[in-house]
Design a protein around this motif. Structure first.
Motif, PDB file in Angstrom:
ATOM      1  N   UNK A 138       0.800  -1.217   0.000  1.00 24.21           N
ATOM      2  CA  UNK A 138       0.000   0.000   0.000  1.00 24.21           C
ATOM      3  C   UNK A 138       0.840   1.278   0.000  1.00 24.21           C
ATOM      4  N   UNK A 139       2.030   1.233   0.599  1.00 21.33           N
ATOM      5  CA  UNK A 139       2.819   2.451   0.784  1.00 21.33           C
ATOM      6  C   UNK A 139       4.151   2.439   0.042  1.00 21.33           C
ATOM      7  N   UNK A 140       4.369   1.451  -0.780  1.00 24.89           N
ATOM      8  CA  UNK A 140       5.593   1.378  -1.577  1.00 24.89           C
ATOM      9  C   UNK A 140       5.450   2.296  -2.790  1.00 24.89           C
ATOM     10  N   UNK A 141       6.527   2.968  -3.172  1.00 23.23           N
ATOM     11  CA  UNK A 141       6.484   3.872  -4.326  1.00 23.23           C
ATOM     12  C   UNK A 141       6.376   3.122  -5.649  1.00 23.23           C
ATOM     13  N   UNK A 152      11.939  -9.231   2.654  1.00 23.05           N
ATOM     14  CA  UNK A 152      10.505  -9.372   2.404  1.00 23.05           C
ATOM     15  C   UNK A 152       9.711  -9.155   3.689  1.00 23.05           C
ATOM     16  N   UNK A 153      10.178  -9.736   4.776  1.00 23.19           N
ATOM     17  CA  UNK A 153       9.483  -9.590   6.053  1.00 23.19           C
ATOM     18  C   UNK A 153       9.505  -8.136   6.536  1.00 23.19           C
ATOM     19  N   UNK A 154      10.643  -7.465   6.351  1.00 19.56           N
ATOM     20  CA  UNK A 154      10.724  -6.057   6.730  1.00 19.56           C
ATOM     21  C   UNK A 154       9.740  -5.225   5.899  1.00 19.56           C
ATOM     22  N   UNK A 155       9.627  -5.519   4.603  1.00 16.95           N
ATOM     23  CA  UNK A 155       8.710  -4.777   3.733  1.00 16.95           C
ATOM     24  C   UNK A 155       7.268  -4.898   4.221  1.00 16.95           C
ATOM     25  N   UNK A 156       6.879  -6.075   4.651  1.00 21.64           N
ATOM     26  CA  UNK A 156       5.521  -6.273   5.167  1.00 21.64           C
ATOM     27  C   UNK A 156       5.300  -5.412   6.402  1.00 21.64           C
ATOM     28  N   UNK A 205       4.872   2.834   7.708  1.00 23.82           N
ATOM     29  CA  UNK A 205       5.534   3.983   7.071  1.00 23.82           C
ATOM     30  C   UNK A 205       4.567   4.779   6.207  1.00 23.82           C
ATOM     31  N   UNK A 206       4.919   6.033   5.979  1.00 24.69           N
ATOM     32  CA  UNK A 206       4.158   6.843   5.025  1.00 24.69           C
ATOM     33  C   UNK A 206       4.448   6.371   3.601  1.00 24.69           C
ATOM     34  N   UNK A 207       5.746   6.178   3.313  1.00 23.79           N
ATOM     35  CA  UNK A 207       6.198   5.698   2.012  1.00 23.79           C
ATOM     36  C   UNK A 207       7.507   4.951   2.188  1.00 23.79           C
ATOM     37  N   UNK A 208       7.798   4.048   1.247  1.00 24.73           N
ATOM     38  CA  UNK A 208       9.066   3.344   1.263  1.00 24.73           C
ATOM     39  C   UNK A 208       9.369   2.834  -0.143  1.00 24.73           C
ATOM     40  N   UNK A 209      10.642   2.502  -0.376  1.00 23.96           N
ATOM     41  CA  UNK A 209      11.036   1.869  -1.628  1.00 23.96           C
ATOM     42  C   UNK A 209      12.387   1.187  -1.457  1.00 23.96           C
ATOM     43  N   UNK A 210      12.682   0.294  -2.391  1.00 25.96           N
ATOM     44  CA  UNK A 210      13.999  -0.333  -2.472  1.00 25.96           C
ATOM     45  C   UNK A 210      14.765   0.422  -3.557  1.00 25.96           C
ATOM     46  N   UNK A 211      15.898   1.042  -3.208  1.00 23.45           N
ATOM     47  CA  UNK A 211      16.626   1.835  -4.199  1.00 23.45           C
ATOM     48  C   UNK A 211      17.146   0.995  -5.370  1.00 23.45           C
ATOM     49  N   UNK A 212      17.193   1.623  -6.522  1.00 28.57           N
ATOM     50  CA  UNK A 212      17.764   0.994  -7.713  1.00 28.57           C
ATOM     51  C   UNK A 212      19.286   0.963  -7.600  1.00 28.57           C
TER      52      UNK A 212
END
Length: 125
Positions: A14-17, A29-33, A39-46
């Motif tokens: 829901x909050x991933x960019x 994966x567990x941290x992302x869940x 969080x308001x927003x999050x992403x995995x950097x390129x």
């Protein structure tokens, strides 16, 4: 199956960019869940998103944090580790590189905001 995790594309956040993510480890994966809940927003950097390097062995590798997370209070650069991984010698180099990248302004999110803190998240013992 954890062995196939690196090949899977995971969606539904829901909050991933980004609509879909790939994870190199189950810890990520567990941290992302968890972070997607809080969080308001999050992403995995390129791969080339940040220009941060650190010495590890003979060559300076590029440092890519596992996540960038925006909370109501701060913008974090986060490294995730399993219980075994948090003891690795490379974690200190990653932390130093991340903190240096933050102080030099090399760690900006997609909107140009600078991360203001580096954090290590690890699985509970």
């Amino acid at each position: 199956d954890k062995a196939k995790l690196g090949r899977l594309v995971v969606g539904g956040f829901q909050h991933c960019l980004y609509t879909k993510q790939k994870f190199g480890a189950d810890t990520e994966r567990r941290f992302a869940v968890i972070v997607d809940r809080d969080a308001l927003r999050w992403f995995k950097p390129a791969y080339e998103q940040f220009q941060i390097y650190y010495l590890w062995g003979n060559a300076p590798p590029r440092y890519i944090p596992d996540f960038v997370v925006e909370t109501a209070a701060e913008l974090l650069m986060v490294e995730t580790k399993s219980r075994r991984g948090r003891e690795s010698a490379g974690v200190g180099g990653q932390q130093a590189a991340g903190e240096r990248g933050i102080s030099e302004g090399a760690a900006a999110d997609g909107a140009g905001r600078i991360c203001n803190r580096w954090r290590l998240w690890h699985e509970a013992a």
